[in-house]
Design a protein around this motif. Sequence first.
Motif, PDB file in Angstrom:
ATOM      1  N   ARG A 202       4.683  -0.693   6.152  1.00  0.00           N
ATOM      2  CA  ARG A 202       4.610   0.404   7.124  1.00  0.00           C
ATOM      3  C   ARG A 202       4.264   1.718   6.422  1.00  0.00           C
ATOM      4  NH1 ARG A 202       9.488   1.224  10.963  1.00  0.00           N
ATOM      5  NH2 ARG A 202       7.961   2.197  12.336  1.00  0.00           N
ATOM      6  N   ILE A 203       4.833   1.912   5.226  1.00  0.00           N
ATOM      7  CA  ILE A 203       4.532   3.126   4.464  1.00  0.00           C
ATOM      8  C   ILE A 203       3.044   3.155   4.090  1.00  0.00           C
ATOM      9  CG2 ILE A 203       4.892   4.267   2.224  1.00  0.00           C
ATOM     10  CD1 ILE A 203       7.855   3.468   2.469  1.00  0.00           C
ATOM     11  N   ALA A 204       2.542   2.030   3.588  1.00  0.00           N
ATOM     12  CA  ALA A 204       1.140   1.965   3.159  1.00  0.00           C
ATOM     13  C   ALA A 204       0.208   2.228   4.331  1.00  0.00           C
ATOM     14  CB  ALA A 204       0.842   0.592   2.548  1.00  0.00           C
ATOM     15  N   ASP A 205       0.509   1.620   5.465  1.00  0.00           N
ATOM     16  CA  ASP A 205      -0.343   1.756   6.653  1.00  0.00           C
ATOM     17  C   ASP A 205      -0.448   3.227   7.068  1.00  0.00           C
ATOM     18  OD1 ASP A 205      -1.802   0.639   8.874  1.00  0.00           O
ATOM     19  OD2 ASP A 205      -0.090   1.208  10.120  1.00  0.00           O
ATOM     20  N   GLU A 206       0.676   3.902   7.102  1.00  0.00           N
ATOM     21  CA  GLU A 206       0.747   5.308   7.514  1.00  0.00           C
ATOM     22  C   GLU A 206       0.057   6.200   6.475  1.00  0.00           C
ATOM     23  OE1 GLU A 206       1.381   7.713  10.304  1.00  0.00           O
ATOM     24  OE2 GLU A 206       1.964   5.682  10.762  1.00  0.00           O
ATOM     25  N   LEU A 207       0.310   5.925   5.191  1.00  0.00           N
ATOM     26  CA  LEU A 207      -0.255   6.742   4.112  1.00  0.00           C
ATOM     27  C   LEU A 207      -1.779   6.626   4.073  1.00  0.00           C
ATOM     28  CD1 LEU A 207       0.094   8.518   1.587  1.00  0.00           C
ATOM     29  CD2 LEU A 207       0.361   6.419   0.249  1.00  0.00           C
ATOM     30  N   LEU A 208      -2.298   5.407   4.181  1.00  0.00           N
ATOM     31  CA  LEU A 208      -3.755   5.230   4.109  1.00  0.00           C
ATOM     32  C   LEU A 208      -4.443   5.910   5.291  1.00  0.00           C
ATOM     33  CD1 LEU A 208      -4.012   1.545   2.805  1.00  0.00           C
ATOM     34  CD2 LEU A 208      -4.276   3.657   1.499  1.00  0.00           C
ATOM     35  N   LYS A 209      -3.791   5.906   6.456  1.00  0.00           N
ATOM     36  CA  LYS A 209      -4.357   6.631   7.604  1.00  0.00           C
ATOM     37  C   LYS A 209      -4.348   8.137   7.346  1.00  0.00           C
ATOM     38  CE  LYS A 209      -2.973   3.491  11.370  1.00  0.00           C
ATOM     39  NZ  LYS A 209      -1.840   3.340  12.329  1.00  0.00           N
ATOM     40  N   LEU A 210      -3.253   8.603   6.758  1.00  0.00           N
ATOM     41  CA  LEU A 210      -3.109  10.046   6.491  1.00  0.00           C
ATOM     42  C   LEU A 210      -4.180  10.533   5.515  1.00  0.00           C
ATOM     43  CD1 LEU A 210       0.279  11.801   5.722  1.00  0.00           C
ATOM     44  CD2 LEU A 210      -1.749  12.419   4.458  1.00  0.00           C
ATOM     45  N   LEU A 211      -4.471   9.726   4.485  1.00  0.00           N
ATOM     46  CA  LEU A 211      -5.372  10.178   3.415  1.00  0.00           C
ATOM     47  C   LEU A 211      -6.792  10.467   3.882  1.00  0.00           C
ATOM     48  CD1 LEU A 211      -4.259   7.966   0.377  1.00  0.00           C
ATOM     49  CD2 LEU A 211      -3.740  10.370   0.819  1.00  0.00           C
ATOM     50  N   VAL A 212      -7.207   9.904   5.026  1.00  0.00           N
ATOM     51  CA  VAL A 212      -8.587  10.149   5.481  1.00  0.00           C
ATOM     52  C   VAL A 212      -8.667  11.144   6.642  1.00  0.00           C
ATOM     53  CG1 VAL A 212      -9.495   7.956   4.630  1.00  0.00           C
ATOM     54  CG2 VAL A 212      -8.542   8.067   6.934  1.00  0.00           C
ATOM     55  N   THR A 213      -7.574  11.836   6.949  1.00  0.00           N
ATOM     56  CA  THR A 213      -7.609  12.814   8.040  1.00  0.00           C
ATOM     57  C   THR A 213      -8.328  14.090   7.604  1.00  0.00           C
ATOM     58  OG1 THR A 213      -5.439  13.521   7.304  1.00  0.00           O
ATOM     59  CG2 THR A 213      -5.489  12.070   9.220  1.00  0.00           C
ATOM     60  N   ARG A 214      -8.633  14.941   8.581  1.00  0.00           N
ATOM     61  CA  ARG A 214      -9.491  16.112   8.320  1.00  0.00           C
ATOM     62  C   ARG A 214      -8.840  17.102   7.368  1.00  0.00           C
ATOM     63  NH1 ARG A 214      -8.359  21.146  11.688  1.00  0.00           N
ATOM     64  NH2 ARG A 214      -6.268  20.501  12.194  1.00  0.00           N
ATOM     65  N   ASP A 215      -7.522  17.232   7.406  1.00  0.00           N
ATOM     66  CA  ASP A 215      -6.852  18.257   6.609  1.00  0.00           C
ATOM     67  C   ASP A 215      -5.919  17.618   5.573  1.00  0.00           C
ATOM     68  OD1 ASP A 215      -6.476  20.876   5.919  1.00  0.00           O
ATOM     69  OD2 ASP A 215      -5.124  21.374   7.575  1.00  0.00           O
ATOM     70  N   ALA A 216      -6.299  16.415   5.115  1.00  0.00           N
ATOM     71  CA  ALA A 216      -5.414  15.642   4.231  1.00  0.00           C
ATOM     72  C   ALA A 216      -5.101  16.374   2.928  1.00  0.00           C
ATOM     73  CB  ALA A 216      -6.041  14.279   3.924  1.00  0.00           C
ATOM     74  N   VAL A 217      -6.088  17.080   2.367  1.00  0.00           N
ATOM     75  CA  VAL A 217      -5.864  17.704   1.052  1.00  0.00           C
ATOM     76  C   VAL A 217      -4.740  18.737   1.124  1.00  0.00           C
ATOM     77  CG1 VAL A 217      -6.884  19.123  -0.761  1.00  0.00           C
ATOM     78  CG2 VAL A 217      -8.214  17.249   0.246  1.00  0.00           C
ATOM     79  N   ARG A 218      -4.815  19.607   2.116  1.00  0.00           N
ATOM     80  CA  ARG A 218      -3.782  20.648   2.258  1.00  0.00           C
ATOM     81  C   ARG A 218      -2.410  20.017   2.529  1.00  0.00           C
ATOM     82  NH1 ARG A 218      -1.354  23.993   6.567  1.00  0.00           N
ATOM     83  NH2 ARG A 218      -2.298  22.673   8.168  1.00  0.00           N
ATOM     84  N   VAL A 219      -2.392  19.041   3.421  1.00  0.00           N
ATOM     85  CA  VAL A 219      -1.103  18.462   3.829  1.00  0.00           C
ATOM     86  C   VAL A 219      -0.478  17.639   2.702  1.00  0.00           C
ATOM     87  CG1 VAL A 219      -0.017  16.837   5.438  1.00  0.00           C
ATOM     88  CG2 VAL A 219      -1.588  18.599   6.288  1.00  0.00           C
ATOM     89  N   VAL A 220      -1.295  16.882   1.957  1.00  0.00           N
ATOM     90  CA  VAL A 220      -0.750  16.125   0.817  1.00  0.00           C
ATOM     91  C   VAL A 220      -0.178  17.099  -0.222  1.00  0.00           C
ATOM     92  CG1 VAL A 220      -1.377  14.662  -1.165  1.00  0.00           C
ATOM     93  CG2 VAL A 220      -2.090  14.007   1.145  1.00  0.00           C
ATOM     94  N   GLY A 221      -0.853  18.222  -0.422  1.00  0.00           N
ATOM     95  CA  GLY A 221      -0.329  19.253  -1.326  1.00  0.00           C
ATOM     96  C   GLY A 221       1.043  19.735  -0.884  1.00  0.00           C
TER      97      GLY A 221
END
Length: 395
Positions: A202-221
Motif C-alpha cells: 500500500r505504501i509503494a502504490d501510494e508513493l509511486l503515484k505521488l512521485l509523478v504528480t505535478r508538484d511532486a518535487v516541492r511536496v517530497v521536499g
Amino acid sequence: MGGMILPDADWRHREGLDRLVEVLGDARFVGGSVRDTLLGIPVSDLDVATPLSPQRVIELLKAAKIRVVPTGIDHGTVTAVLESGHVEVTTLRRDVSTDGRRATVAFTDDWREDAARRDFTINALYADPATGEIFDYFGGITDLEARHIRFIGDPLQRIAEDHLRILRFFRFLARFGDVADPAALEACTARARDLMALSRERIADELLKLLVTRDAVRVVGMMIERGIFVPVLPEITASDRFAHLAAREAEAELAPSAIRRLASLLPADAAIADGIAARLKLSNVQRRRLVAAVLPPEEAPRPLAYRVGVEAAVDRLLLSDRPIAEALAIRDWQPPRFPLSGGAIVARGIKAGPDVARLMKQIEGGWIAEGFPEEDRVAELADAAVAQALRSTSS
C-alpha cells in the motif's frame, strides 16, 4: 455552496451510463469524477453511490441485463461492466470501527454520513446524474477553488482510522493543492510513525503515484523536511537530484517515470536500491529497473544501451549531468545483435574451450568501440584476433 451544477464532460456520455443510473433509480456520481470535472481535467475512474444495498444493486442490474461483478461486496462495492468500461457502484456507508489499516462498515441511507467517512473535502462531492446538481456537505467546492487540501473532521482521528491517509494527503497536495491545511500537515507530521503499521504494497502504490504528480518535487521536499519518510524509507534524505531529474524530464519532453524518480531519491548504490525494492515489494520488472537506474552512466550512450538495455541507459543518462541529447539519441535505438558465433572462432582454428569465450569478448569489445559495424568488419576483427591468438600460442 448550493446551486452549483456539474459541467458537461465526455464521460457523462459514456455508453450505457444513463441506463445504469436509471436502473438504480437513486444514485449519484461521487468523488474523483465530480472533482476532476470541476477542475476541467479528464476523468478515468467512475464511481456511483447509492443507498440501495449491494444485493439490491445486483438484482436490479441482473434484471436489466447489465453485467455485474461482486468486486468488493463486503465493503458494499460491486462493479457494473458497461460497453464503455467499468463503473463502481457503492452502497452508502458509515464506519463502525477502524484499526488504521481496514474499516468495518455498516450501510446507511444517509448521504451526509457517507460523505463524513471520506478522507478530504474535495473527494466528498456528489452530483445528481439527471440534473447535475452538486451536493457538498463539507465545503469541498470552496476548497477546490482555493486548491486547499483539508481532511473532513479532525485530522488526527482521520489518520487514526487509516494511516495511509498520511501519504494520500501529500499525494493530493502534490496533484491538486497549493495550500496544505496547517492542522492536516501537523497531524501527518506527528503521526508519521503510524506508516510502519501499513503493508509495504500500500505504501509503494501510494508513493509511486505521488512521485509523478505535478508538484511532486516541492511536496517530497516538504515530506523530507518533516521526517515523513524516516519510519519506512530512511534512505530518502534529500530531493535535489529529484528536482534535477524532473527538470530534465520536462526539458526532454519525456513522461515522468515513477521508478526513475524513486531512483533519484536513493543513493547510487545497487544493493541499497535492491533492498528498498524488496522492502516495498515492487514487481520484478520494477525492481530490476530501479537497481539499474541508480548507477552512474560510465560509457557513451550506445555502448551503455547495448550493455544494460535502452530503458536503463535512458534512466541513467537522465539522472546524470550528461547532455539530455544523449538520452534522446538512444531512446528509440534498437541495439544490434553481435553477429558472430563461437563456431566461427572454432572454424578459424581455435580449439573449443575457454579461449573461444575470451576471444568472443575481445572481438565484441572492438566491435562496440567501432560503433557496431557490419558483419564484414566483424569478420576482419575476428580474423585479426584469431591470427594474433594463434601467433602467441605457437611462439
